[in-house]
Design a protein around this motif. Structure first.
Motif, PDB file in Angstrom:
ATOM      1  N   THR A 192     -43.659   5.739 -11.019  1.00 52.01           N
ATOM      2  CA  THR A 192     -43.139   5.445 -12.353  1.00 52.01           C
ATOM      3  C   THR A 192     -41.828   4.676 -12.314  1.00 52.01           C
ATOM      4  OG1 THR A 192     -42.772   6.388 -14.545  1.00 52.01           O
ATOM      5  CG2 THR A 192     -41.909   7.627 -12.683  1.00 52.01           C
ATOM      6  N   ARG A 220     -53.672   4.674 -18.760  1.00 60.69           N
ATOM      7  CA  ARG A 220     -52.305   4.160 -18.823  1.00 60.69           C
ATOM      8  C   ARG A 220     -52.275   2.723 -18.324  1.00 60.69           C
ATOM      9  NH1 ARG A 220     -47.241   6.510 -18.931  1.00 60.69           N
ATOM     10  NH2 ARG A 220     -45.613   5.304 -17.902  1.00 60.69           N
ATOM     11  N   TYR A 221     -51.689   1.825 -19.120  1.00 54.72           N
ATOM     12  CA  TYR A 221     -51.554   0.411 -18.763  1.00 54.72           C
ATOM     13  C   TYR A 221     -50.074   0.070 -18.658  1.00 54.72           C
ATOM     14  CZ  TYR A 221     -56.461   0.035 -19.946  1.00 54.72           C
ATOM     15  OH  TYR A 221     -57.824   0.208 -19.975  1.00 54.72           O
ATOM     16  N   ARG A 256     -45.047  10.003 -11.266  1.00 50.07           N
ATOM     17  CA  ARG A 256     -45.400  10.765 -12.461  1.00 50.07           C
ATOM     18  C   ARG A 256     -46.017  12.112 -12.091  1.00 50.07           C
ATOM     19  NH1 ARG A 256     -46.659   5.913 -14.057  1.00 50.07           N
ATOM     20  NH2 ARG A 256     -48.792   5.982 -13.350  1.00 50.07           N
ATOM     21  N   ALA A 278     -45.091   1.149 -20.999  1.00 56.49           N
ATOM     22  CA  ALA A 278     -46.503   1.351 -20.694  1.00 56.49           C
ATOM     23  C   ALA A 278     -47.206   1.810 -21.969  1.00 56.49           C
ATOM     24  CB  ALA A 278     -46.673   2.375 -19.587  1.00 56.49           C
ATOM     25  N   GLN A 279     -48.478   1.538 -22.031  1.00 61.82           N
ATOM     26  CA  GLN A 279     -49.287   1.960 -23.173  1.00 61.82           C
ATOM     27  C   GLN A 279     -50.461   2.791 -22.661  1.00 61.82           C
ATOM     28  OE1 GLN A 279     -48.583   1.188 -26.427  1.00 61.82           O
ATOM     29  NE2 GLN A 279     -46.721   0.233 -25.653  1.00 61.82           N
ATOM     30  N   VAL A 280     -50.867   3.771 -23.444  1.00 57.33           N
ATOM     31  CA  VAL A 280     -52.052   4.553 -23.123  1.00 57.33           C
ATOM     32  C   VAL A 280     -53.105   4.210 -24.166  1.00 57.33           C
ATOM     33  CG1 VAL A 280     -53.020   6.854 -22.866  1.00 57.33           C
ATOM     34  CG2 VAL A 280     -50.684   6.396 -22.102  1.00 57.33           C
TER      35      VAL A 280
END
Length: 81
Positions: A34, A16-17, A77, A9-11
């Motif tokens: 998650t 958050r993506y 999460r 995942a990327q922030v």
């Protein structure tokens, strides 16, 4: 098998993506789940269900797992609202 967004995942700008896309929307999943782990008779079945349940999220995914009699574990999460 386990499916999740805890590693891929990327922030970006505080959002958050996940790498998992919901086919109903075409967008990355946004729920608080998650990871989902599923036990099945074979790895292909476990992997398919883990991914599907992860996309559905902890609430809808748990409901479907219970309806189907799946052995599944859900990790969030954060606590649910």
């Amino acid at each position: 098998a386990t499916s999740g967004d805890y590693r891929q995942a990327q922030v970006y700008e505080g959002v958050r993506y996940a790498h998992l896309l919901d086919p109903r929307t075409g967008s990355p999943i946004t729920h608080s789940g998650t990871a989902v782990s599923v036990l099945a008779d074979d790895a292909v079945t476990a992997d398919g269900w883990a991914t599907a349940l992860m996309i559905l999220g902890p609430d809808a995914g748990r409901k479907l797992a219970e309806q189907r009699g799946l052995s599944a574990s859900f990790v969030r999460r954060e606590p649910p609202d």
